[in-house]
Enzyme design. Structure first.
Site, PDB file in Angstrom:
ATOM      1  N   GLY A 166      58.738  69.718 -12.058  1.00  0.00           N
ATOM      2  CA  GLY A 166      58.542  71.006 -12.203  1.00  0.00           C
ATOM      3  C   GLY A 166      58.431  72.159 -11.172  1.00  0.00           C
ATOM      4  O   GLY A 166      58.799  71.722 -10.151  1.00  0.00           O
ATOM      5  N   SER A 167      57.640  73.054 -11.226  1.00  0.00           N
ATOM      6  CA  SER A 167      57.566  74.152 -10.316  1.00  0.00           C
ATOM      7  C   SER A 167      56.594  73.776  -9.131  1.00  0.00           C
ATOM      8  O   SER A 167      55.775  72.597  -9.356  1.00  0.00           O
ATOM      9  CB  SER A 167      56.862  75.298 -10.993  1.00  0.00           C
ATOM     10  OG  SER A 167      55.380  74.907 -11.008  1.00  0.00           O
ATOM     11  N   THR A 168      57.013  74.215  -7.943  1.00  0.00           N
ATOM     12  CA  THR A 168      56.291  73.991  -6.812  1.00  0.00           C
ATOM     13  C   THR A 168      54.956  74.228  -6.962  1.00  0.00           C
ATOM     14  O   THR A 168      53.734  73.623  -6.581  1.00  0.00           O
ATOM     15  CB  THR A 168      56.944  74.791  -5.355  1.00  0.00           C
ATOM     16  OG1 THR A 168      58.115  74.173  -5.334  1.00  0.00           O
ATOM     17  CG2 THR A 168      55.875  74.681  -4.288  1.00  0.00           C
ATOM     18  N   ALA A 169      54.401  75.218  -7.723  1.00  0.00           N
ATOM     19  CA  ALA A 169      52.899  75.694  -7.807  1.00  0.00           C
ATOM     20  C   ALA A 169      52.219  74.795  -8.715  1.00  0.00           C
ATOM     21  O   ALA A 169      51.074  74.251  -8.195  1.00  0.00           O
ATOM     22  CB  ALA A 169      52.891  77.067  -8.488  1.00  0.00           C
ATOM     23  N   GLY A 208      53.223  71.637  -8.930  1.00  0.00           N
ATOM     24  CA  GLY A 208      53.079  70.126  -7.839  1.00  0.00           C
ATOM     25  C   GLY A 208      51.839  70.481  -7.062  1.00  0.00           C
ATOM     26  O   GLY A 208      51.480  69.289  -6.803  1.00  0.00           O
ATOM     27  N   GLU A 256      58.672  65.956  -7.815  1.00  0.00           N
ATOM     28  CA  GLU A 256      60.095  66.706  -7.530  1.00  0.00           C
ATOM     29  C   GLU A 256      59.863  68.091  -8.077  1.00  0.00           C
ATOM     30  O   GLU A 256      59.793  68.582  -9.409  1.00  0.00           O
ATOM     31  CB  GLU A 256      61.149  65.867  -8.247  1.00  0.00           C
ATOM     32  CG  GLU A 256      62.491  66.752  -7.828  1.00  0.00           C
ATOM     33  CD  GLU A 256      63.770  66.414  -8.617  1.00  0.00           C
ATOM     34  OE1 GLU A 256      64.360  67.217  -9.255  1.00  0.00           O
ATOM     35  OE2 GLU A 256      63.992  65.238  -8.639  1.00  0.00           O
ATOM     36  N   CYS A 286      67.477  71.986 -11.095  1.00  0.00           N
ATOM     37  CA  CYS A 286      66.538  71.922  -9.971  1.00  0.00           C
ATOM     38  C   CYS A 286      67.582  71.915  -8.904  1.00  0.00           C
ATOM     39  O   CYS A 286      67.176  72.437  -7.809  1.00  0.00           O
ATOM     40  CB  CYS A 286      65.768  70.454  -9.916  1.00  0.00           C
ATOM     41  SG  CYS A 286      64.803  70.282 -11.424  1.00  0.00           S
TER      42      CYS A 286
END
Length: 432
Positions: free
Chosen positions: A190-193, A195, A212, A246
């Site tokens: 999912g999103s970097t935030a 993660g 990821e 992605c």
């Protein structure tokens, strides 16, 4: 499937997973594999039903939705076969003793999966975790609850109680799972935030984080390629699944010698592509905000870039020329059918700009030069480099995403290693 209204409701779910963990870990690997094969068979029988749910909840085109379900089936079948042959190794120590490195299940795995490809992605994480003897608590995205519930019901029907449980809830439920001391692995796509929040939580609990996260994948186009072929590649990378992939192409660097012909061909490709709607209007607003901001900063919309009238969440295939690294459409993951283009004077500058990014998921290079291809794959700081094929690759490949894109193997046989921990055993005879 359990609907979670309060994070405290997770205690019974995690308790069931912990209770089931010992017996599932002790189940022979071949029996675990057979159960996963049965689950894959049941999923294959429901392709039409699941594809319809995917289409309704995420906007995927029906043909692509069916392909996605079948990809999940194939992944489950792969891990059903790989799990029983996942092995450790013996060590060369004292001839009178035996020394082993043995893989063991980590315990309870939490899988937090996304809405853009919810079945295929989930099947990878669930298959690898179950095949190696872990129990799993799966929280699908709240944007596709019916798809997640139906997938969970299909898979868990072939497994013992507590081995695979599906919970429904929003981000607060995912955060509570990530923070739980009863969890041994948090696997998130999912999103970097999100993660980064998970990484912080697992640093406190000691659980393993397998992440990821977002990507900002570059496409570099050399001077020696057919611009029409390059445009078809770019369109596939930027517009497939409405850009909600992605490893979608998020920024394009086109050599000045082919740029004009490439842009003309890319506009034609945009007009010929069937574009699925975005997942919802909220997501569409975010995509459009990036486009509007880029235009205000000097980008030229060659096609698209306007919100359509009427209901729904459709967004047109959009080509932006004259983009720069300062624009948010180049700095951040757009996750929509947008192809922003920067013209560069030579291949070297395109490569340099492609490498100058906070993300590190994947990148593509189109070139006829073996020298340039070799230079590109060695210098691009990403997990996957594709030369002359924007979505190509052999099955089973697994790379490490880097920096803002996450950490750990997410696919292939190496995912089995991520789901296990190694114990060294030294077995010596008793004393004299």
């Amino acid at each position: 499937m359990v609907k979670i209204h309060n994070p405290a409701d997770l205690e019974s779910v995690l308790g069931s997973a912990k209770k089931a963990a010992r017996d599932w870990a002790a189940t022979p690997a071949a029996e675990r594999g057979a159960a996963i094969k049965d689950a894959a068979r049941g999923l294959r029988e429901r392709v039409g039903e699941l594809a319809a749910l995917l289409e309704g909840e995420t906007g995927k085109l029906r043909a692509e939705a069916e392909e996605s379900v079948l990809a999940g089936v194939g992944t489950l079948e792969q891990y059903a076969e790989l799990g029983p042959v996942h092995r450790g190794r013996s060590l060369l120590g004292n001839p009178g003793a035996t020394d082993l490195m043995v893989p063991e299940p980590r315990g309870v795995v939490v899988a937090l999966t996304p809405w853009n490809d919810p079945i295929a992605v989930a099947c990878g994480l669930l298959g690898a975790a179950l095949a190696t003897g872990n129990t799993v608590v799966h929280k699908p995205s709240e944007r596709c609850p019916d798809t997640g519930a139906r997938l969970g019901a299909a898979l868990s029907s072939t497994l013992p109680d507590g081995v695979l449980q599906t919970v429904q809830g929003d981000g607060a439920v995912g955060a509570a799972l990530a923070e739980s001391p009863d969890v041994d692995v948090v696997a998130h796509v999912g999103s970097t935030a999100a993660g980064r929040s998970i990484a912080a939580a697992t640093a406190r609990t000691g659980a393993k984080a397998l992440l990821e996260n977002g990507g900002n994948d570059a496409l570099v186009i050399d001077a020696d390629v057919d611009p029409r072929w390059a445009a078809a590649q770019a369109a596939t990378g930027a517009f497939a699944n409405a850009g909600q992939i992605c490893v979608a192409v998020e920024r394009i660097y086109a050599h000045q010698e082919v740029a004009e012909a490439f842009l003309d061909a890319l506009v034609q490709e945009a007009g010929n592509r069937e574009i699925a709607p975005l997942v919802d209007r909220r997501h569409r607003e975010g995509v459009h905000d990036q486009v509007v901001e880029a235009i205000a900063q000097g980008a030229e919309p060659l096609t698209g870039g306007k919100l359509p009238d009427g209901p729904g969440s459709f967004y047109p295939a959009t080509v932006l020329a004259g983009c720069t690294a300062e624009m948010r459409v180049f700095r951040e993951e757009t996750f929509g059918p947008v192809a922003p283009v920067c013209v560069v004077p030579d291949f070297e500058q395109g490569l340099e700009l492609a490498a100058a990014d906070d993300y590190g998921l994947a990148a593509t290079v189109l070139t006829s030069s073996m020298e340039h291809a070799q230079r590109a794959w060695r210098r691009l700081p990403v997990g996957t480099v594709k030369i002359n094929d924007v979505f190509g690759g052999a099955p089973g490949g697994s790379a490490h995403p880097r920096r803002a894109s996450g950490s750990g193997y997410g696919y292939g046989p190496e995912l089995l290693d991520e789901m296990t921990q190694t114990k060294v055993v030294h077995l010596a005879p008793p004393g004299p």
